[in-house]
Design a protein around this motif. Structure first.
Motif, mmCIF file in Angstrom:
data_model
loop_
_atom_site.group_PDB
_atom_site.id
_atom_site.type_symbol
_atom_site.label_atom_id
_atom_site.label_comp_id
_atom_site.label_asym_id
_atom_site.label_seq_id
_atom_site.Cartn_x
_atom_site.Cartn_y
_atom_site.Cartn_z
ATOM 1 N N ILE A 165 58.857 58.970 70.232
ATOM 2 C CA ILE A 165 57.882 59.918 70.761
ATOM 3 C C ILE A 165 56.964 59.173 71.717
ATOM 4 C CG2 ILE A 165 55.954 61.430 70.163
ATOM 5 C CD1 ILE A 165 57.485 62.017 67.534
ATOM 6 N N VAL A 166 56.862 59.680 72.964
ATOM 7 C CA VAL A 166 56.064 59.011 73.996
ATOM 8 C C VAL A 166 54.777 59.762 74.329
ATOM 9 C CG1 VAL A 166 58.000 57.775 75.011
ATOM 10 C CG2 VAL A 166 57.425 60.048 75.864
ATOM 11 N N THR A 167 54.661 61.008 73.902
ATOM 12 C CA THR A 167 53.455 61.808 74.111
ATOM 13 C C THR A 167 53.069 62.472 72.808
ATOM 14 O OG1 THR A 167 54.100 62.365 76.380
ATOM 15 C CG2 THR A 167 52.439 63.771 75.372
ATOM 16 N N ALA A 168 51.789 62.438 72.493
ATOM 17 C CA ALA A 168 51.234 63.223 71.379
ATOM 18 C C ALA A 168 49.812 63.585 71.787
ATOM 19 C CB ALA A 168 51.249 62.436 70.080
ATOM 20 N N LYS A 169 49.587 64.878 72.077
ATOM 21 C CA LYS A 169 48.287 65.314 72.588
ATOM 22 C C LYS A 169 47.879 66.630 71.944
ATOM 23 C CE LYS A 169 49.146 63.341 77.126
ATOM 24 N NZ LYS A 169 48.056 62.588 77.639
ATOM 25 N N PHE A 170 46.583 66.797 71.733
ATOM 26 C CA PHE A 170 46.041 68.076 71.277
ATOM 27 C C PHE A 170 45.826 68.992 72.469
ATOM 28 C CE2 PHE A 170 44.694 65.640 67.555
ATOM 29 C CZ PHE A 170 45.023 66.522 66.535
ATOM 30 N N SER A 171 46.021 70.292 72.265
ATOM 31 C CA SER A 171 45.652 71.275 73.276
ATOM 32 C C SER A 171 44.135 71.290 73.386
ATOM 33 C CB SER A 171 46.175 72.663 72.892
ATOM 34 O OG SER A 171 45.621 73.096 71.663
ATOM 35 N N PRO A 172 43.595 71.757 74.518
ATOM 36 C CA PRO A 172 42.136 71.783 74.676
ATOM 37 C C PRO A 172 41.396 72.553 73.584
ATOM 38 C CG PRO A 172 43.192 72.112 76.794
ATOM 39 C CD PRO A 172 44.272 72.151 75.747
ATOM 40 N N ASP A 173 42.054 73.553 72.982
ATOM 41 C CA ASP A 173 41.417 74.328 71.911
ATOM 42 C C ASP A 173 41.777 73.815 70.512
ATOM 43 O OD1 ASP A 173 44.045 75.165 71.611
ATOM 44 O OD2 ASP A 173 43.653 77.242 72.204
ATOM 45 N N ASP A 174 42.516 72.718 70.431
ATOM 46 C CA ASP A 174 42.948 72.077 69.180
ATOM 47 C C ASP A 174 43.900 72.930 68.339
ATOM 48 O OD1 ASP A 174 41.482 69.771 69.718
ATOM 49 O OD2 ASP A 174 39.713 70.507 68.665
ATOM 50 N N LYS A 175 44.430 74.014 68.884
ATOM 51 C CA LYS A 175 45.316 74.894 68.105
ATOM 52 C C LYS A 175 46.760 74.418 68.096
ATOM 53 C CE LYS A 175 42.529 79.029 68.491
ATOM 54 N NZ LYS A 175 42.471 80.420 68.918
ATOM 55 N N GLN A 176 47.119 73.551 69.050
ATOM 56 C CA GLN A 176 48.489 73.052 69.119
ATOM 57 C C GLN A 176 48.498 71.558 69.405
ATOM 58 O OE1 GLN A 176 50.120 75.732 72.097
ATOM 59 N NE2 GLN A 176 51.219 76.837 70.504
#
Length: 128
Positions: free
Chosen positions: A12-23
């Motif tokens: 896994i090279v990317t792991a990011k929260f959505s701006p609203d933290d829902k995803q």
């Protein structure tokens, strides 16, 4: 640990929260990006790379648009996906063989990508 999210078949090279933290958005050497529900840990959408070759180190990059409404993936194309539906909205073909970095302007009107061939490209998101 709140959730263990499994489904990628590579590093896994990317792991990011959505701006609203829902995803949570992840991407992998397996050529997929996945959107996960933060509350349940369930996979909401799987987005696939256009063209990855075995020697493509760096994997398949993904990020959220500045407004959080789209997911942007980067490989042989810069692709914009609907975060809500997983539908492909726009694809911009890269002149270089594979892009390893990408950034969208804060207003979402421009996107740039840098390739393994030393090429940096700049597009208007409105016209490509």
């Amino acid at each position: 640990c709140l959730h263990t999210m499994q489904g990628h078949d590579g590093v896994i090279v990317t792991a990011k929260f959505s701006p609203d933290d829902k995803q949570v958005l992840t991407s992998s050497y397996d050529g997929t990006a996945k959107l996960w529900c933060s509350a349940s840990g369930e996979c909401v959408h799987t987005l696939r790379a256009t063209d990855l070759e075995p020697e493509d180190d760096g994997g398949f990059l993904a990020k959220f648009s500045p407004d959080g409404q789209k997911v942007i993936t980067v490989d042989a194309e810069v692709r914009f996906w609907s975060r809500a539906s997983g539908e492909l909205l726009q694809a911009l073909e890269c002149a270089g063989r594979k892009s390893f970095s990408c950034e969208v302007s804060p207003d979402g009107k421009l996107v740039c990508a840098g390739s393994r061939d030393g090429i940096v490209e700049l597009w208007s998101t409105a016209s490509g």
